[in-house]
Design a protein around this motif. Structure first.
Motif, PDB file in Angstrom:
ATOM      1  N   CYS A  76       0.859  -1.188   0.000  1.00 24.03           N
ATOM      2  CA  CYS A  76       0.000   0.000   0.000  1.00 24.03           C
ATOM      3  C   CYS A  76       0.892   1.234   0.000  1.00 24.03           C
ATOM      4  CB  CYS A  76      -0.899  -0.023   1.238  1.00 24.03           C
ATOM      5  SG  CYS A  76      -1.912   1.448   1.469  1.00 24.03           S
ATOM      6  N   GLN A  77       0.751   2.066  -1.032  1.00 23.82           N
ATOM      7  CA  GLN A  77       1.526   3.289  -1.135  1.00 23.82           C
ATOM      8  C   GLN A  77       0.822   4.418  -0.378  1.00 23.82           C
ATOM      9  OE1 GLN A  77       4.456   3.148  -2.841  1.00 23.82           O
ATOM     10  NE2 GLN A  77       4.078   1.024  -3.467  1.00 23.82           N
ATOM     11  N   GLN A 124       5.509   3.093   1.938  1.00 29.26           N
ATOM     12  CA  GLN A 124       4.684   1.953   1.555  1.00 29.26           C
ATOM     13  C   GLN A 124       4.656   0.937   2.687  1.00 29.26           C
ATOM     14  OE1 GLN A 124       6.388   0.385  -2.061  1.00 29.26           O
ATOM     15  NE2 GLN A 124       7.871  -0.866  -0.958  1.00 29.26           N
TER      16      GLN A 124
END
Length: 304
Positions: free
Chosen positions: A100-101, A137
């Motif tokens: 997940c950025q 991230q």
């Protein structure tokens, strides 16, 4: 292996025409690269907004930066304002991504970050989990579950004190209902704070203690005198809800002060249909009410 992400529940939201229309509107007058960023962010926020409202939380997307044209132009944000709780960031995740950025613009003023996976056709979004970790991230297999998110948000909500002085101005917090909406006449009768035949100011909140209560539901009732006085006497009560006549035995109603000291406690017996007490806090005093049954404990803080 994404064991943390697959075994706990996920939540899939259809991305309707309305979702795409909002995304189109938010992204207009942008460069192609910026348009794509805003479009995907908006779809992610739409999905989280839908989910949280389904879970009983009140959101306010229009006041969030993710609906502010100037903020969208200057920053990479996908925030959602949740009443009484704070802002959460909704991070779009592409189908083949394993992390997940998190935009640097969203590293502050957030209670957490939700990973929202968009399918290739952008017809649906799946909420995978959430994290409180602030980083460029976060691997998806290190995210916490949606169940943990709900527990976390409810804990934040319970810790934020309710200002009871606002009740005298007919300003009530979300989730606090008029008594008729919670209880039937047999479960509640007005008996306190009558002044010149005026009824008390009172509201109730449904309390969920999970599996500890089995088929029982209870309501926390807070009653104030009709008008603010130099000393405000407050009545705190717990009533059964629904078709239940009695409270579950062993249910404790506690009064805790700001120093975490137990000031008062009452416990239900086998055939109690209400437990309650009255007290008079000092002006601006912070206090908490705990409702306890077995290992389950729900707390709500208040301030005059």
């Amino acid at each position: 292996m994404m064991s943390k992400m697959i075994e706990p529940i996920t939540f899939t939201v259809p991305l309707s025409f309305e979702a795409h229309e909002i995304a189109q509107q938010c992204g207009k007058q942008s460069s192609p690269k910026k348009f794509k960023q805003v479009y995907l962010n908006t779809l992610a926020v739409y999905a989280v907004d839908f989910y949280l409202r389904c879970m009983g939380f009140e959101t306010d997307w229009p006041v969030s930066d993710s609906r502010n044209p100037l903020m969208l132009k200057l920053m990479d944000v996908a925030d959602l304002d949740i009443k009484q709780i704070g802002k959460i960031e909704c991070c779009p995740v592409l189908p083949d991504a394993d992390a997940c950025q998190i935009s640097y613009d969203a590293w502050g003023d957030r209670i957490g970050y939700i990973a929202v996976q968009l399918d290739q056709s952008l017809k649906q979004a799946t909420l995978l989990g959430f994290t409180r970790t602030v980083a460029k991230q976060v691997p998806l297999d290190e995210m916490n579950s949606l169940e943990d998110l709900l527990i976390y948000m409810n804990r934040i909500k319970q810790l934020k004190p309710i200002n009871l002085m606002n009740w005298f101005d007919d300003v009530f917090d979300a989730g606090w209902q008029v008594i008729d909406e919670l209880l039937n006449p047999k479960q509640f009768e007005f008996r306190s704070f009558r002044s010149n035949n005026a009824l008390p100011i009172d509201r109730g909140h449904k309390i969920d203690l999970g599996m500890q209560l089995a088929e029982h539901s209870v309501a926390l009732i807070v009653s104030l005198p009709p008008e603010p006085e130099l000393e405000v006497n407050i009545e705190i009560a717990v009533h059964p809800m629904g078709n239940q006549t009695y409270l579950p035995p062993g249910l404790k109603l506690m009064l805790i002060n700001e120093s975490e000291e137990l000031l008062y406690q009452v416990e239900s017996r086998k055939a109690d249909n209400v437990i309650k007490f009255e007290f008079t806090p000092d002006l601006r005093e912070l206090f908490s009410i705990n409702i306890v049954l077995g290992d389950a404990n729900v707390r709500q803080s208040f301030r005059l």
